[in-house]
Design a protein around this motif. Structure first.
Motif, PDB file in Angstrom:
ATOM      1  N   GLU A 176       0.279  -1.223   0.110  1.00  0.00           N
ATOM      2  CA  GLU A 176      -0.115   0.023   0.514  1.00  0.00           C
ATOM      3  C   GLU A 176       0.773   0.868  -0.143  1.00  0.00           C
ATOM      4  O   GLU A 176       0.216   2.674  -0.240  1.00  0.00           O
ATOM      5  CB  GLU A 176      -0.745  -0.163   1.286  1.00  0.00           C
ATOM      6  CG  GLU A 176      -2.359  -0.673   1.220  1.00  0.00           C
ATOM      7  CD  GLU A 176      -2.888  -0.882  -0.420  1.00  0.00           C
ATOM      8  OE1 GLU A 176      -3.293   0.188  -0.535  1.00  0.00           O
ATOM      9  OE2 GLU A 176      -3.174  -2.649  -0.956  1.00  0.00           O
ATOM     10  N   SER A 177       1.986   1.137   0.592  1.00  0.00           N
ATOM     11  CA  SER A 177       2.784   2.437   0.288  1.00  0.00           C
ATOM     12  C   SER A 177       3.271   2.625  -1.393  1.00  0.00           C
ATOM     13  O   SER A 177       3.314   3.738  -1.549  1.00  0.00           O
ATOM     14  CB  SER A 177       4.111   2.026   1.194  1.00  0.00           C
ATOM     15  OG  SER A 177       5.173   0.964   0.601  1.00  0.00           O
ATOM     16  N   MET A 178       4.050   1.604  -2.211  1.00  0.00           N
ATOM     17  CA  MET A 178       4.199   2.024  -2.850  1.00  0.00           C
ATOM     18  C   MET A 178       2.741   2.263  -4.215  1.00  0.00           C
ATOM     19  O   MET A 178       3.585   2.687  -4.699  1.00  0.00           O
ATOM     20  CB  MET A 178       4.555   0.166  -3.659  1.00  0.00           C
ATOM     21  CG  MET A 178       5.933  -0.164  -2.928  1.00  0.00           C
ATOM     22  SD  MET A 178       6.545  -1.810  -2.903  1.00  0.00           S
ATOM     23  CE  MET A 178       6.923  -1.917  -5.196  1.00  0.00           C
ATOM     24  N   LEU A 239       5.902 -11.731  -2.680  1.00  0.00           N
ATOM     25  CA  LEU A 239       4.460 -11.278  -2.037  1.00  0.00           C
ATOM     26  C   LEU A 239       3.978 -10.063  -2.898  1.00  0.00           C
ATOM     27  O   LEU A 239       2.566 -10.045  -2.553  1.00  0.00           O
ATOM     28  CB  LEU A 239       5.105 -11.918  -0.868  1.00  0.00           C
ATOM     29  CG  LEU A 239       4.817 -13.145  -0.289  1.00  0.00           C
ATOM     30  CD1 LEU A 239       4.689 -13.683   1.283  1.00  0.00           C
ATOM     31  CD2 LEU A 239       3.805 -13.811  -1.044  1.00  0.00           C
ATOM     32  N   VAL A 240       4.825  -9.232  -2.379  1.00  0.00           N
ATOM     33  CA  VAL A 240       4.188  -7.635  -2.553  1.00  0.00           C
ATOM     34  C   VAL A 240       4.129  -7.633  -4.252  1.00  0.00           C
ATOM     35  O   VAL A 240       2.838  -6.603  -4.439  1.00  0.00           O
ATOM     36  CB  VAL A 240       5.605  -6.584  -2.213  1.00  0.00           C
ATOM     37  CG1 VAL A 240       5.016  -5.020  -2.720  1.00  0.00           C
ATOM     38  CG2 VAL A 240       5.823  -6.653  -0.818  1.00  0.00           C
ATOM     39  N   ALA A 241       4.472  -8.141  -5.008  1.00  0.00           N
ATOM     40  CA  ALA A 241       4.243  -7.839  -6.325  1.00  0.00           C
ATOM     41  C   ALA A 241       3.279  -8.325  -6.774  1.00  0.00           C
ATOM     42  O   ALA A 241       2.471  -8.102  -7.484  1.00  0.00           O
ATOM     43  CB  ALA A 241       5.607  -8.856  -6.905  1.00  0.00           C
ATOM     44  N   ALA A 242       3.531  -9.526  -5.900  1.00  0.00           N
ATOM     45  CA  ALA A 242       1.427 -10.250  -6.586  1.00  0.00           C
ATOM     46  C   ALA A 242       0.911  -9.598  -5.885  1.00  0.00           C
ATOM     47  O   ALA A 242      -0.766  -9.640  -6.332  1.00  0.00           O
ATOM     48  CB  ALA A 242       1.669 -11.587  -5.904  1.00  0.00           C
ATOM     49  N   LYS A 243       0.806  -9.018  -4.388  1.00  0.00           N
ATOM     50  CA  LYS A 243      -0.295  -8.233  -4.341  1.00  0.00           C
ATOM     51  C   LYS A 243      -0.741  -7.024  -5.113  1.00  0.00           C
ATOM     52  O   LYS A 243      -2.015  -6.559  -5.248  1.00  0.00           O
ATOM     53  CB  LYS A 243       0.077  -7.602  -2.501  1.00  0.00           C
ATOM     54  CG  LYS A 243      -1.090  -6.677  -1.643  1.00  0.00           C
ATOM     55  CD  LYS A 243      -1.832  -8.255  -0.903  1.00  0.00           C
ATOM     56  CE  LYS A 243      -2.806  -7.375  -0.242  1.00  0.00           C
ATOM     57  NZ  LYS A 243      -3.754  -8.710   0.540  1.00  0.00           N
ATOM     58  N   LEU A 244      -0.382  -6.377  -5.198  1.00  0.00           N
ATOM     59  CA  LEU A 244      -0.045  -4.882  -6.946  1.00  0.00           C
ATOM     60  C   LEU A 244      -0.401  -5.806  -8.262  1.00  0.00           C
ATOM     61  O   LEU A 244      -0.721  -4.716  -8.575  1.00  0.00           O
ATOM     62  CB  LEU A 244       1.342  -4.504  -6.301  1.00  0.00           C
ATOM     63  CG  LEU A 244       1.437  -3.565  -5.140  1.00  0.00           C
ATOM     64  CD1 LEU A 244       3.100  -3.101  -4.991  1.00  0.00           C
ATOM     65  CD2 LEU A 244       0.295  -2.712  -4.882  1.00  0.00           C
ATOM     66  N   GLY A 245       0.023  -6.343  -8.642  1.00  0.00           N
ATOM     67  CA  GLY A 245      -0.969  -7.382  -9.539  1.00  0.00           C
ATOM     68  C   GLY A 245       0.422  -6.889 -10.437  1.00  0.00           C
ATOM     69  O   GLY A 245       0.001  -6.587 -11.983  1.00  0.00           O
ATOM     70  N   LEU A 246       2.176  -7.355 -10.159  1.00  0.00           N
ATOM     71  CA  LEU A 246       2.917  -6.052 -11.271  1.00  0.00           C
ATOM     72  C   LEU A 246       3.452  -7.460 -11.821  1.00  0.00           C
ATOM     73  O   LEU A 246       3.530  -8.528 -11.525  1.00  0.00           O
ATOM     74  CB  LEU A 246       4.146  -6.194  -9.850  1.00  0.00           C
ATOM     75  CG  LEU A 246       3.734  -5.091  -8.923  1.00  0.00           C
ATOM     76  CD1 LEU A 246       5.507  -5.080  -8.438  1.00  0.00           C
ATOM     77  CD2 LEU A 246       3.397  -3.284  -9.761  1.00  0.00           C
ATOM     78  N   PRO A 247       3.260  -7.322 -13.081  1.00  0.00           N
ATOM     79  CA  PRO A 247       3.436  -8.424 -14.355  1.00  0.00           C
ATOM     80  C   PRO A 247       5.298  -8.839 -14.608  1.00  0.00           C
ATOM     81  O   PRO A 247       5.854  -7.752 -13.989  1.00  0.00           O
ATOM     82  CB  PRO A 247       3.732  -7.833 -15.731  1.00  0.00           C
ATOM     83  CG  PRO A 247       2.550  -6.700 -15.592  1.00  0.00           C
ATOM     84  CD  PRO A 247       2.837  -5.978 -14.150  1.00  0.00           C
ATOM     85  N   PRO A 322       9.423   6.294  -0.569  1.00  0.00           N
ATOM     86  CA  PRO A 322       9.851   6.147   0.264  1.00  0.00           C
ATOM     87  C   PRO A 322       9.695   4.974   1.242  1.00  0.00           C
ATOM     88  O   PRO A 322       9.083   3.895   1.004  1.00  0.00           O
ATOM     89  CB  PRO A 322       8.875   7.349   1.514  1.00  0.00           C
ATOM     90  CG  PRO A 322       8.635   8.091   0.499  1.00  0.00           C
ATOM     91  CD  PRO A 322       8.350   7.222  -1.252  1.00  0.00           C
ATOM     92  N   CYS A 323      10.388   4.670   2.091  1.00  0.00           N
ATOM     93  CA  CYS A 323      10.439   3.363   3.444  1.00  0.00           C
ATOM     94  C   CYS A 323       8.807   3.518   4.012  1.00  0.00           C
ATOM     95  O   CYS A 323       8.487   4.455   4.330  1.00  0.00           O
ATOM     96  CB  CYS A 323      11.527   3.503   4.743  1.00  0.00           C
ATOM     97  SG  CYS A 323      12.929   3.147   3.521  1.00  0.00           S
ATOM     98  N   LEU A 324       8.808   2.633   4.505  1.00  0.00           N
ATOM     99  CA  LEU A 324       7.732   2.547   5.455  1.00  0.00           C
ATOM    100  C   LEU A 324       7.002   4.009   6.131  1.00  0.00           C
ATOM    101  O   LEU A 324       6.615   4.296   6.468  1.00  0.00           O
ATOM    102  CB  LEU A 324       7.267   0.978   6.117  1.00  0.00           C
ATOM    103  CG  LEU A 324       6.721  -0.386   5.446  1.00  0.00           C
ATOM    104  CD1 LEU A 324       7.043  -1.139   6.313  1.00  0.00           C
ATOM    105  CD2 LEU A 324       5.734   0.102   4.611  1.00  0.00           C
ATOM    106  N   ASN A 325       8.382   4.290   7.414  1.00  0.00           N
ATOM    107  CA  ASN A 325       8.121   4.967   7.852  1.00  0.00           C
ATOM    108  C   ASN A 325       7.728   5.075   9.521  1.00  0.00           C
ATOM    109  O   ASN A 325       6.899   4.488  10.159  1.00  0.00           O
ATOM    110  CB  ASN A 325       8.709   6.755   7.460  1.00  0.00           C
ATOM    111  CG  ASN A 325       9.865   6.185   6.574  1.00  0.00           C
ATOM    112  OD1 ASN A 325      10.741   6.158   6.902  1.00  0.00           O
ATOM    113  ND2 ASN A 325      10.261   7.139   4.984  1.00  0.00           N
TER     114      ASN A 325
END
Length: 347
Positions: A176-178, A239-247, A322-325
């Motif tokens: 979600e930060s991305m 996992l992050v890429a899958a969550k975001l649907g990144l090809p 940015p990082c999660l901060n």
């Protein structure tokens, strides 16, 4: 079993020099680089190498780098960790302190502050702010906290929260930060992780025959994965890429912050930043999930040096996410972890 009113929390981050003055930076570098889990050479050789060669050559340059990213309130990493502490404290009904592996505030200060707030303290839960297990990050933080705890002979119990590289709350927070940055036109997303020597990966292999020996070792199930940084950062990115649907063709993994001449995990971020534009990936997003707080390695190495390298080699646009901060979902993730531990160990 203890009651929740007898528990304290410590968020433990990497650390930073007290100021950008060369003596303070030198002191910090000595403590950091003399850590046997960071540079794991024999003590005498390490001492000669660090004190005689590396620190004298790097201190002034590092001080300049810190000066370029220093905030009015101090070190970005320290300021952001304090902000994280305040945000977590807002949602917790037990005291929350911060500590650094190197520099200040020292773990002993954090332990003592918790005792001052609650003399009846019976358990302290330490969350090392490292998502992935590496001997030079998570392990050294956890072991240092234990070392201080034993040395001071505190009466309360100490619990260390394990790495959270695949925990859904952490993955959701990173994704979600991305997400807002993915609304812009981009060609490629680069997950840039702090590097470690390949030797550290093999050294940490509890089986002795899996890491970097078995084909596609990061995806072949093994007890080694519990302590394997390479496996864990790979899983985070997937996992992050899958969550975001990144090809799959639009993202990749690299490793930054190499020190010395031995072989570190590849590919190197610095090299990719030079070659990606030549491959037609001219609009780049970079995210650094191994760092939960922006620091020298993100604000200077990536956002300044990395951007300059990428743009100088034909890039059109470069964005460091940015990082999660103190992202709300990251704060919620930490609160959730702490509550899970507390529910398991308290009444």
């Amino acid at each position: 079993m203890v009651s929740k009113s007898e528990v304290g929390i410590i968020l433990m981050n990497l650390g930073s020099p007290d100021s950008t003055a060369v003596p303070d930076v030198k002191r910090y570098l000595l403590e950091f680089l003399m850590d046997k889990r960071v540079i794991d050479y024999p003590w005498l050789f390490r001492k000669i190498l660090i004190e005689g060669i590396i620190v004298p050559r790097r201190a002034e340059k590092s001080a300049e780098a810190y000066s370029s990213i220093w905030w009015e309130d101090g070190s970005p990493l320290i300021v952001l960790t304090k902000q994280l502490q305040a945000a977590v404290q807002h949602d917790m009904d037990v005291p929350v302190e911060i500590a650094m592996r190197y520099g200040n505030p020292h773990p002993e200060e954090a332990f003592d502050n918790l005792l001052k707030k609650n003399p009846q303290l019976k358990e302290v839960i330490v969350l090392p702010l490292y998502p992935h297990y590496a001997m030079s990050s998570y392990e050294t933080a956890a072991e240092y906290a234990k070392e201080i705890y034993k040395k001071k002979k505190y009466k309360f119990r100490l619990s260390i929260i394990p790495p959270f590289y695949d925990e859904p709350a952490y993955i959701d927070a990173v994704a979600e930060s991305m997400r807002p940055f993915l609304q812009q036109n981009y060609d490629y997303v680069l997950f840039s992780y702090h590097g470690v020597p390949e030797r550290h990966i093999r050294k940490g292999d509890v089986t002795g025959h899996h890491c970097m020996k078995v084909t596609d070792c990061c995806h072949v199930k093994s007890p080694a994965h519990q302590y394997c940084y390479r496996h864990q950062v790979t899983i985070t990115a997937e996992l992050v890429a899958a969550k975001l649907g990144l090809p799959r063709e639009k993202w990749g993994i690299s490793f930054q912050s190499r020190l010395g001449r031995e072989e570190w995990l590849k590919p190197y971020t610095a090299g990719l930043l030079e070659t990606l534009p030549k491959e037609g990936k001219k609009k780049l997003l970079v995210v650094c999930p191994a760092f939960v707080s922006d620091c020298l390695e993100t604000l200077e190495e990536i956002a300044v040096e990395g951007k300059h390298s990428f743009m100088s080699n034909g890039g059109d646009s470069f964005t460091m996410i940015p990082c999660l901060n103190v992202h709300p979902m990251w704060v919620n993730a930490i609160v959730k972890y702490c509550h899970q531990i507390m529910q398991a160990e308290t009444v």
